[in-house]
Design a protein around this motif. Structure first.
Motif, PDB file in Angstrom:
ATOM      1  N   PRO A   1     -43.880  77.714 -21.125  1.00  0.00           N
ATOM      2  CA  PRO A   1     -42.656  77.562 -20.321  1.00  0.00           C
ATOM      3  C   PRO A   1     -42.438  76.122 -19.885  1.00  0.00           C
ATOM      4  O   PRO A   1     -43.378  75.417 -19.511  1.00  0.00           O
ATOM      5  CB  PRO A   1     -42.919  78.482 -19.120  1.00  0.00           C
ATOM      6  CG  PRO A   1     -43.823  79.530 -19.665  1.00  0.00           C
ATOM      7  CD  PRO A   1     -44.717  78.832 -20.646  1.00  0.00           C
ATOM      8  N   GLN A   2     -41.181  75.681 -19.936  1.00  0.00           N
ATOM      9  CA  GLN A   2     -40.850  74.287 -19.650  1.00  0.00           C
ATOM     10  C   GLN A   2     -39.779  74.200 -18.567  1.00  0.00           C
ATOM     11  O   GLN A   2     -38.947  75.104 -18.437  1.00  0.00           O
ATOM     12  CB  GLN A   2     -40.339  73.595 -20.927  1.00  0.00           C
ATOM     13  CG  GLN A   2     -41.321  73.600 -22.089  1.00  0.00           C
ATOM     14  CD  GLN A   2     -40.653  73.218 -23.400  1.00  0.00           C
ATOM     15  OE1 GLN A   2     -39.618  73.764 -23.758  1.00  0.00           O
ATOM     16  NE2 GLN A   2     -41.239  72.264 -24.099  1.00  0.00           N
ATOM     17  N   ASN A   3     -39.777  73.088 -17.837  1.00  0.00           N
ATOM     18  CA  ASN A   3     -38.668  72.851 -16.914  1.00  0.00           C
ATOM     19  C   ASN A   3     -37.466  72.326 -17.709  1.00  0.00           C
ATOM     20  O   ASN A   3     -37.571  72.089 -18.921  1.00  0.00           O
ATOM     21  CB  ASN A   3     -39.079  71.888 -15.794  1.00  0.00           C
ATOM     22  CG  ASN A   3     -39.520  70.528 -16.332  1.00  0.00           C
ATOM     23  OD1 ASN A   3     -38.937  69.981 -17.270  1.00  0.00           O
ATOM     24  ND2 ASN A   3     -40.564  69.960 -15.725  1.00  0.00           N
ATOM     25  N   ILE A   4     -36.357  72.105 -17.018  1.00  0.00           N
ATOM     26  CA  ILE A   4     -35.124  71.738 -17.712  1.00  0.00           C
ATOM     27  C   ILE A   4     -35.270  70.410 -18.461  1.00  0.00           C
ATOM     28  O   ILE A   4     -34.840  70.282 -19.613  1.00  0.00           O
ATOM     29  CB  ILE A   4     -33.944  71.674 -16.719  1.00  0.00           C
ATOM     30  CG1 ILE A   4     -33.629  73.075 -16.200  1.00  0.00           C
ATOM     31  CG2 ILE A   4     -32.711  71.073 -17.388  1.00  0.00           C
ATOM     32  CD1 ILE A   4     -32.501  73.117 -15.182  1.00  0.00           C
ATOM     33  N   PHE A   5     -35.890  69.427 -17.830  1.00  0.00           N
ATOM     34  CA  PHE A   5     -36.068  68.139 -18.498  1.00  0.00           C
ATOM     35  C   PHE A   5     -36.925  68.297 -19.759  1.00  0.00           C
ATOM     36  O   PHE A   5     -36.611  67.739 -20.809  1.00  0.00           O
ATOM     37  CB  PHE A   5     -36.722  67.137 -17.541  1.00  0.00           C
ATOM     38  CG  PHE A   5     -36.975  65.795 -18.164  1.00  0.00           C
ATOM     39  CD1 PHE A   5     -35.945  64.886 -18.338  1.00  0.00           C
ATOM     40  CD2 PHE A   5     -38.264  65.442 -18.598  1.00  0.00           C
ATOM     41  CE1 PHE A   5     -36.188  63.643 -18.924  1.00  0.00           C
ATOM     42  CE2 PHE A   5     -38.501  64.206 -19.170  1.00  0.00           C
ATOM     43  CZ  PHE A   5     -37.458  63.305 -19.339  1.00  0.00           C
ATOM     44  N   GLN A   6     -38.010  69.046 -19.662  1.00  0.00           N
ATOM     45  CA  GLN A   6     -38.873  69.271 -20.824  1.00  0.00           C
ATOM     46  C   GLN A   6     -38.131  69.996 -21.937  1.00  0.00           C
ATOM     47  O   GLN A   6     -38.333  69.713 -23.119  1.00  0.00           O
ATOM     48  CB  GLN A   6     -40.106  70.068 -20.397  1.00  0.00           C
ATOM     49  CG  GLN A   6     -41.080  69.300 -19.522  1.00  0.00           C
ATOM     50  CD  GLN A   6     -42.182  70.174 -18.954  1.00  0.00           C
ATOM     51  OE1 GLN A   6     -41.975  71.368 -18.710  1.00  0.00           O
ATOM     52  NE2 GLN A   6     -43.363  69.601 -18.749  1.00  0.00           N
ATOM     53  N   GLN A   7     -37.274  70.918 -21.581  1.00  0.00           N
ATOM     54  CA  GLN A   7     -36.488  71.643 -22.582  1.00  0.00           C
ATOM     55  C   GLN A   7     -35.552  70.705 -23.331  1.00  0.00           C
ATOM     56  O   GLN A   7     -35.403  70.803 -24.564  1.00  0.00           O
ATOM     57  CB  GLN A   7     -35.679  72.752 -21.913  1.00  0.00           C
ATOM     58  CG  GLN A   7     -36.511  73.908 -21.401  1.00  0.00           C
ATOM     59  CD  GLN A   7     -35.667  74.961 -20.709  1.00  0.00           C
ATOM     60  OE1 GLN A   7     -34.455  74.988 -20.848  1.00  0.00           O
ATOM     61  NE2 GLN A   7     -36.316  75.827 -19.938  1.00  0.00           N
ATOM     62  N   LYS A   8     -34.943  69.790 -22.602  1.00  0.00           N
ATOM     63  CA  LYS A   8     -34.027  68.844 -23.234  1.00  0.00           C
ATOM     64  C   LYS A   8     -34.769  67.937 -24.214  1.00  0.00           C
ATOM     65  O   LYS A   8     -34.289  67.665 -25.322  1.00  0.00           O
ATOM     66  CB  LYS A   8     -33.323  68.006 -22.169  1.00  0.00           C
ATOM     67  CG  LYS A   8     -32.331  68.793 -21.325  1.00  0.00           C
ATOM     68  CD  LYS A   8     -31.637  67.894 -20.312  1.00  0.00           C
ATOM     69  CE  LYS A   8     -30.580  68.664 -19.529  1.00  0.00           C
ATOM     70  NZ  LYS A   8     -29.840  67.788 -18.585  1.00  0.00           N
TER      71      LYS A   8
ATOM     72  N   GLN B   1     -32.991  78.273 -25.165  1.00  0.00           N
ATOM     73  CA  GLN B   1     -33.029  77.391 -24.003  1.00  0.00           C
ATOM     74  C   GLN B   1     -31.646  76.823 -23.695  1.00  0.00           C
ATOM     75  O   GLN B   1     -31.219  76.779 -22.530  1.00  0.00           O
ATOM     76  CB  GLN B   1     -34.026  76.255 -24.244  1.00  0.00           C
ATOM     77  CG  GLN B   1     -35.481  76.698 -24.261  1.00  0.00           C
ATOM     78  CD  GLN B   1     -36.435  75.556 -24.560  1.00  0.00           C
ATOM     79  OE1 GLN B   1     -36.034  74.515 -25.083  1.00  0.00           O
ATOM     80  NE2 GLN B   1     -37.703  75.732 -24.235  1.00  0.00           N
TER      81      GLN B   1
ATOM     82  N   ASP C   1     -29.006  78.912 -21.847  1.00  0.00           N
ATOM     83  CA  ASP C   1     -29.070  78.915 -20.383  1.00  0.00           C
ATOM     84  C   ASP C   1     -28.493  77.642 -19.770  1.00  0.00           C
ATOM     85  O   ASP C   1     -28.197  77.612 -18.564  1.00  0.00           O
ATOM     86  CB  ASP C   1     -30.530  79.078 -19.922  1.00  0.00           C
ATOM     87  CG  ASP C   1     -31.120  80.412 -20.330  1.00  0.00           C
ATOM     88  OD1 ASP C   1     -30.352  81.388 -20.456  1.00  0.00           O
ATOM     89  OD2 ASP C   1     -32.348  80.480 -20.536  1.00  0.00           O
TER      90      ASP C   1
END
Length: 210
Positions: free
Chosen positions: A167-174, A113, A116
């Protein structure tokens, strides 16, 4: 005079038994020393990764932008608990190995993650790569130790597949990455404590554990 005594069958038998006891004692002492040395090496690597994880979390937070100080406080169900289960040393070792396997998958997901999201030459990716590699080495060390110390138990070749988040959005990934790293650091602290206990029980009294 001594030779005359040794000619006596009972005396010969006693001398032979005494020799076997001494050899057995030396052999047991050697095995315990090897056991302690192997476990100490594993404990040393655990401490190293734990220190690396502390620095990694600092780097991670610094690279995630606004509100990064709050990311690690969120609860995520897919991330393993840092606690180690089991009563006997063999059960604790199995629990540690299962956790290491699970965290290895999560660390790999975090690395993918962040690849990217970060510059390819970023310090965060370097540190994530180092911790991931050292964690796999720790798992290999502990698996070899487990097989050597508990040869009569069922071979541990891995647990159930690790459940990773969808699958996660960018905030969830952080948020996910921060929680994984924080929980892994706590787990490593628990591993260090358990290894010190296991060393005292396993490397000094192996006969009572098998």
């Amino acid at each position: 005079m001594l030779w005359t005594r040794l000619k006596n069958p009972a005396t010969k038998l006693f001398a032979l038994l005494l020799l076997l006891v001494v050899q057995s004692s030396n052999s047991a002492s050697s095995r315990n020393q090897q056991c302690g040395s192997s476990l100490q090496q594993t404990l040393k690597l655990t401490r190293l990764i734990q220190k690396e994880s502390v620095e990694l979390i600092k780097t991670y937070k610094a690279s995630q932008g606004d509100m990064s100080h709050l990311f690690c406080k969120v609860s995520i169900p897919d991330v393993p608990e840092p606690n180690i289960s089991g009563l006997e040393p063999s059960e604790k070792m199995q629990s540690i190995l299962q956790h290491l396997q699970a965290f290895s998958s999560h660390l790999r997901r975090v690395y993918e993650q962040q690849t990217d999201l970060q510059d390819p030459r970023s310090l965060l990716l370097v540190q994530l790569g180092i911790v991931g590699t050292n964690s796999r080495n720790l798992q290999a060390l502990m698996q070899a130790f487990y097989k050597n110390i508990f040869p009569n138990l069922q071979d541990w070749s891995g647990g159930a597949p690790t459940s990773l988040p969808p699958p996660q959005n960018i905030f969830q990934q952080k948020v996910y990455g921060c929680v994984v790293l924080k929980t892994y650091k706590e787990f490593l602290l628990n591993v260090g404590r358990e290894l010190r206990t296991i060393k005292g029980r396993v490397c000094r009294g192996r006969r009572n554990l098998l």
